[in-house]
Design an enzyme around this catalytic site. Structure first.
Site, PDB file in Angstrom:
ATOM      1  N   GLY A  11     -84.035 -25.311 -36.205  1.00 33.04           N
ATOM      2  CA  GLY A  11     -83.041 -25.259 -37.286  1.00 33.04           C
ATOM      3  C   GLY A  11     -82.495 -23.848 -37.420  1.00 33.04           C
ATOM      4  NE  ARG A  72     -84.156 -29.983 -35.236  1.00 33.93           N
ATOM      5  CZ  ARG A  72     -84.623 -29.076 -36.067  1.00 33.93           C
ATOM      6  NH1 ARG A  72     -85.474 -28.157 -35.656  1.00 33.93           N
ATOM      7  NH2 ARG A  72     -84.267 -29.063 -37.327  1.00 33.93           N
ATOM      8  CG  ASP A 103     -95.181 -23.934 -36.324  1.00 31.49           C
ATOM      9  OD1 ASP A 103     -95.610 -25.037 -35.990  1.00 31.49           O
ATOM     10  OD2 ASP A 103     -95.881 -22.918 -36.480  1.00 31.49           O
ATOM     11  CB  THR A 125     -87.590 -21.117 -40.064  1.00 26.33           C
ATOM     12  OG1 THR A 125     -87.650 -22.196 -41.025  1.00 26.33           O
ATOM     13  CG2 THR A 125     -88.886 -20.347 -40.188  1.00 26.33           C
ATOM     14  CG  ASP A 127     -88.505 -24.595 -43.368  1.00 30.46           C
ATOM     15  OD1 ASP A 127     -87.571 -24.812 -44.151  1.00 30.46           O
ATOM     16  OD2 ASP A 127     -88.694 -25.259 -42.331  1.00 30.46           O
ATOM     17  CG  ASP A 129     -92.543 -23.086 -41.907  1.00 28.59           C
ATOM     18  OD1 ASP A 129     -91.922 -22.161 -41.346  1.00 28.59           O
ATOM     19  OD2 ASP A 129     -92.431 -24.272 -41.555  1.00 28.59           O
ATOM     20  NE  ARG A 171     -89.473 -28.380 -40.107  1.00 29.28           N
ATOM     21  CZ  ARG A 171     -88.654 -29.178 -39.428  1.00 29.28           C
ATOM     22  NH1 ARG A 171     -88.968 -30.428 -39.226  1.00 29.28           N
ATOM     23  NH2 ARG A 171     -87.518 -28.726 -38.969  1.00 29.28           N
TER      24      ARG A 171
HETATM   25  O1  F6P Z   1     -86.830 -26.044 -40.665  1.00 31.00           O
HETATM   26  C1  F6P Z   1     -85.622 -25.865 -41.321  1.00 31.00           C
HETATM   27  C2  F6P Z   1     -85.161 -27.138 -41.968  1.00 31.00           C
HETATM   28  O2  F6P Z   1     -83.946 -26.895 -42.638  1.00 31.00           O
HETATM   29  C3  F6P Z   1     -86.171 -27.798 -42.918  1.00 31.00           C
HETATM   30  O3  F6P Z   1     -86.205 -27.150 -44.171  1.00 31.00           O
HETATM   31  C4  F6P Z   1     -85.675 -29.206 -42.943  1.00 31.00           C
HETATM   32  O4  F6P Z   1     -86.724 -30.094 -43.249  1.00 31.00           O
HETATM   33  C5  F6P Z   1     -85.189 -29.419 -41.526  1.00 31.00           C
HETATM   34  O5  F6P Z   1     -84.933 -28.134 -40.985  1.00 31.00           O
HETATM   35  C6  F6P Z   1     -83.953 -30.268 -41.404  1.00 31.00           C
HETATM   36  O6  F6P Z   1     -83.719 -30.479 -40.053  1.00 31.00           O
HETATM   37  P1  F6P Z   1     -82.342 -31.043 -39.481  1.00 31.00           P
HETATM   38  O7  F6P Z   1     -81.312 -29.957 -39.592  1.00 31.00           O
HETATM   39  O8  F6P Z   1     -82.659 -31.386 -38.075  1.00 31.00           O
HETATM   40  O9  F6P Z   1     -81.972 -32.201 -40.335  1.00 31.00           O
END
Ligand code: F6P
Length: 319
Positions: A11, A72, A103, A125, A127, A129, A171
């Site tokens: 992300g 991804r 991560d 990120t 997050d 985390d 997340r």
């Molecule tokens: O890891 C960053 C994040 O924005 C999280 O907070 C969230 O759960 C996820 O990515 C959303 O992923 P995507 O952009 O693939 O929907």
């Protein structure tokens, strides 16, 4: 080390561009050639790898997202697939790689490091985390975006005497929820690290109403449940006019804050220094305002921990 490459993965987060800029400029400053890998690990496989000049990263420090783009790439878990990426790097004579991501991105970086490419991770990120660093690049900007939203929602919540449930990202981590609840003066915060009884939440809101409160703000981390589910559960115990706001991907966008730009610049430059020293299999971070390096395996060995003291404080101040 004469040639390195940089990619952004997972992300996106505000400040990734500033990190890439720092990697490119720091490398060029030391006469190391730099390549940009577009679209994260996917770009390694498709050979979407291009040389970077000083100007390539000009006018980028203030931009959100990642100009290198991200993707991804689950197939990168496969050793044979990864070998294709390694072959592409080898063909260009690239000996070192900087991976800016979270991560999941670090796991790919660890494998590459074991398979012969010197690799350093930079925590990017929203997050917050990732072990081995107090802050990740993008967290501060996302936090400020959420606080801005809470402030605005509070205005309308007050006008209509409503209870607002604000669902935030993160997340499995509660950092964004906790920090924004504290900074936004929320009545309640729900984080994955602490299971809270919804009845308790309802009782607290009821007590607030009885004391004459005009509105209530509940911040719920997506890792606990959705805002809608929270509203459903709350309805079982209390009859209040409730609205749900899901902040969603707006939390990932926007121009990076000063704090994120500085963090990204420091970490980007440090990653290059480590590659030049022949290091690999490490992620850079910041702890107590000092630059740190941590082995990937140590980062993965434990769960991210929420600041317990801050959690208690948020509850104490929201009486
Ligand atoms: O890891 C960053 C994040 O924005 C999280 O907070 C969230 O759960 C996820 O990515 C959303 O992923 P995507 O952009 O693939 O929907």
């Amino acid at each position: 080390m004469k040639k390195i490459a940089v990619l952004t993965s997972g992300g996106d987060s505000p400040g990734m561009n500033a990190a890439v800029r720092a990697v490119v400029r720091k490398a060029l400053f030391h006469d190391v050639e730099v390549y940009g890998v577009y679209q994260g690990y996917l770009g390694l496989l498709t050979n979407n790898i291009k040389p970077m000049e000083r100007g390539t990263v000009g006018d980028k420090i203030q931009r959100g997202g990642t100009f290198l783009q991200s993707a991804r790439c689950p197939e990168f878990k496969d050793k044979e697939v990864r070998q294709k990426g390694i072959d592409n790097l080898n063909a260009l004579g690239i000996e070192g790689l900087v991976v800016v991501g979270g991560d999941g991105s670090y796991r790919g970086a660890q494998r590459l490091s074991e398979e012969g490419i010197n690799t350093i991770g930079i925590p990017g990120t929203i997050d917050n985390d990732i072990n081995g660093t107090d802050f990740t690049i993008g967290f501060d900007t996302a936090l400020n975006t959420i606080i801005d939203a809470i402030d605005k929602i509070r205005d309308t919540a007050s006008s209509h005497e409503r209870t607002f449930i604000i669902e935030v990202m993160g997340r499995d981590a509660g950092d964004l929820a906790l920090w924004s609840a504290l900074a936004g003066g929320a009545e309640t915060v729900l984080v994955p690290e602490h299971k809270k009884d919804i009845k308790e939440v309802a009782d607290k809101i009821q007590q607030g109403i009885e004391r004459g409160k005009k509105h209530s703000i509940i911040v719920v981390a997506e890792g606990v449940m959705s805002g809608d589910e929270c509203a459903e559960q709350l309805k079982k115990y209390i009859n209040v006019d409730t609205r749900v706001s899901v902040l969603g991907h707006m939390q990932r966008g926007g121009s990076p804050s000063g704090v994120d730009r500085v963090l990204a610049s420091r970490l980007g430059a440090y990653a290059v220094e480590l590659l030049m020293e022949g290091e690999s299999g490490l992620a850079v971070g910041i702890q107590n305002n000092k630059l740190t390096k941590t082995k990937f395996e140590d980062i993965f060995s434990s769960q991210h921990v929420l600041d317990e003291r801050m959690f208690r404080l948020t509850n104490e101040l929201s009486i």
